[in-house]
Design an enzyme around this catalytic site. Sequence first.
Site, PDB file in Angstrom:
ATOM      1  N   ASN A  29       0.803  -1.214   0.000  1.00  0.00           N
ATOM      2  CA  ASN A  29       0.000   0.000   0.000  1.00  0.00           C
ATOM      3  C   ASN A  29       0.839   1.269   0.000  1.00  0.00           C
ATOM      4  OD1 ASN A  29       0.797  -0.583   2.755  1.00  0.00           O
ATOM      5  ND2 ASN A  29      -0.579   1.072   3.352  1.00  0.00           N
ATOM      6  N   GLY A  31       5.140   2.949  -1.128  1.00  0.00           N
ATOM      7  CA  GLY A  31       6.498   2.684  -1.576  1.00  0.00           C
ATOM      8  C   GLY A  31       6.572   1.742  -2.756  1.00  0.00           C
ATOM      9  N   ILE A  32       7.540   0.804  -2.703  1.00  0.00           N
ATOM     10  CA  ILE A  32       7.736  -0.151  -3.788  1.00  0.00           C
ATOM     11  C   ILE A  32       6.482  -0.982  -4.007  1.00  0.00           C
ATOM     12  CG2 ILE A  32       9.064  -2.161  -4.535  1.00  0.00           C
ATOM     13  CD1 ILE A  32      11.414  -1.068  -2.935  1.00  0.00           C
ATOM     14  N   GLY A  33       5.838  -1.389  -2.925  1.00  0.00           N
ATOM     15  CA  GLY A  33       4.627  -2.198  -3.050  1.00  0.00           C
ATOM     16  C   GLY A  33       3.534  -1.467  -3.795  1.00  0.00           C
ATOM     17  N   SER A 155      17.261  -7.987  -0.399  1.00  0.00           N
ATOM     18  CA  SER A 155      18.101  -6.797  -0.314  1.00  0.00           C
ATOM     19  C   SER A 155      19.561  -7.183  -0.461  1.00  0.00           C
ATOM     20  CB  SER A 155      17.897  -6.083   1.028  1.00  0.00           C
ATOM     21  OG  SER A 155      18.887  -5.091   1.239  1.00  0.00           O
ATOM     22  N   TYR A 178      18.330  -7.504  10.201  1.00  0.00           N
ATOM     23  CA  TYR A 178      17.757  -7.204   8.896  1.00  0.00           C
ATOM     24  C   TYR A 178      18.475  -8.005   7.803  1.00  0.00           C
ATOM     25  CZ  TYR A 178      16.239  -4.556   4.801  1.00  0.00           C
ATOM     26  OH  TYR A 178      15.719  -4.191   3.580  1.00  0.00           O
TER      27      TYR A 178
END
Length: 293
Positions: A29, A31-33, A155, A178
């Site tokens: 919903n 950014g990249i998405g 990433s 991360y």
Amino acid sequence: MSQKKPSKCKKKQTDEISLSKKRNTRAGNMGIGYETAADFAKRGANVIIACRNKDRAEAACEKIKKETHNQDIHYKLVDLSSFASVRKLAEEINQTEDHLDILVNNAGVYNVGNQLTEDGQQLLIQTNHYSPFLLTNLLLDLMKKSKSRIVNVSSLAGMAAKMDLEKLNKYNNFFTDYALSKLCNIMFTIELASRLKGTSVTTYSVHPGTVKTEIIRDSGLVAIVSRSIIRTLFKNATEGAQTSIYCAVENDLEPFSGEHFEDCHMVERYKSAQDVWIAKSVWAKSENVVQLR
């Protein structure tokens, strides 16, 4: 590999690649998405945005509808910090959809500290790896009904990680945790591709580039410095979405299932992700944590 490598694509031109049929997809919903979902919508896809925040989901759907004139944009709520919520989402999709052609596992968190979920897992590893792992497996039977693709957004940070299964549910530090979660995304893709051989489903892991999105939202010094650098040097969300889109819709990528992509082309797996036996171990660990069987 003996097959011819897929060609590079130019950023922002993947809308020239046509889909052979209407597709159901899962993206995000913001950014990249969001950019990935919007691109699919422009192609005439039936898009399902799965996210936690209802207000943001509704706003994203309405914005995409307005921008693309595609009214088949929907949302479903899911909290990736809850395996029960993930199972509920999968059940809803399996009951309401007769096929699912693209699944993009894009959601992720970065610096969330030492927080445990209701399932007893560190919030970061559950959000970034275990829940996408569970959702994907619960949707596989549906995806096998058509020629489908799974895209796992990882990433470059995974390059810096050294897999240690004992560290996955421990708080180490924000970067180590991360990086481990992003390496898990790649290992998951490798083993998933092996298990999907002989089916109509393929899978790819993606490094989107360093993208200025809301993943770094806290007010600490690291975040302030990171945002300053990102604003100057790195990709915007539209640019960052291009490799995910490429792996979702580019023709003739099937022979490269399980491979890793950056800037719309296949790259050599990071040294940290070259041991297929470790990938199998990550799968076994994940399967046990989410109680898949």
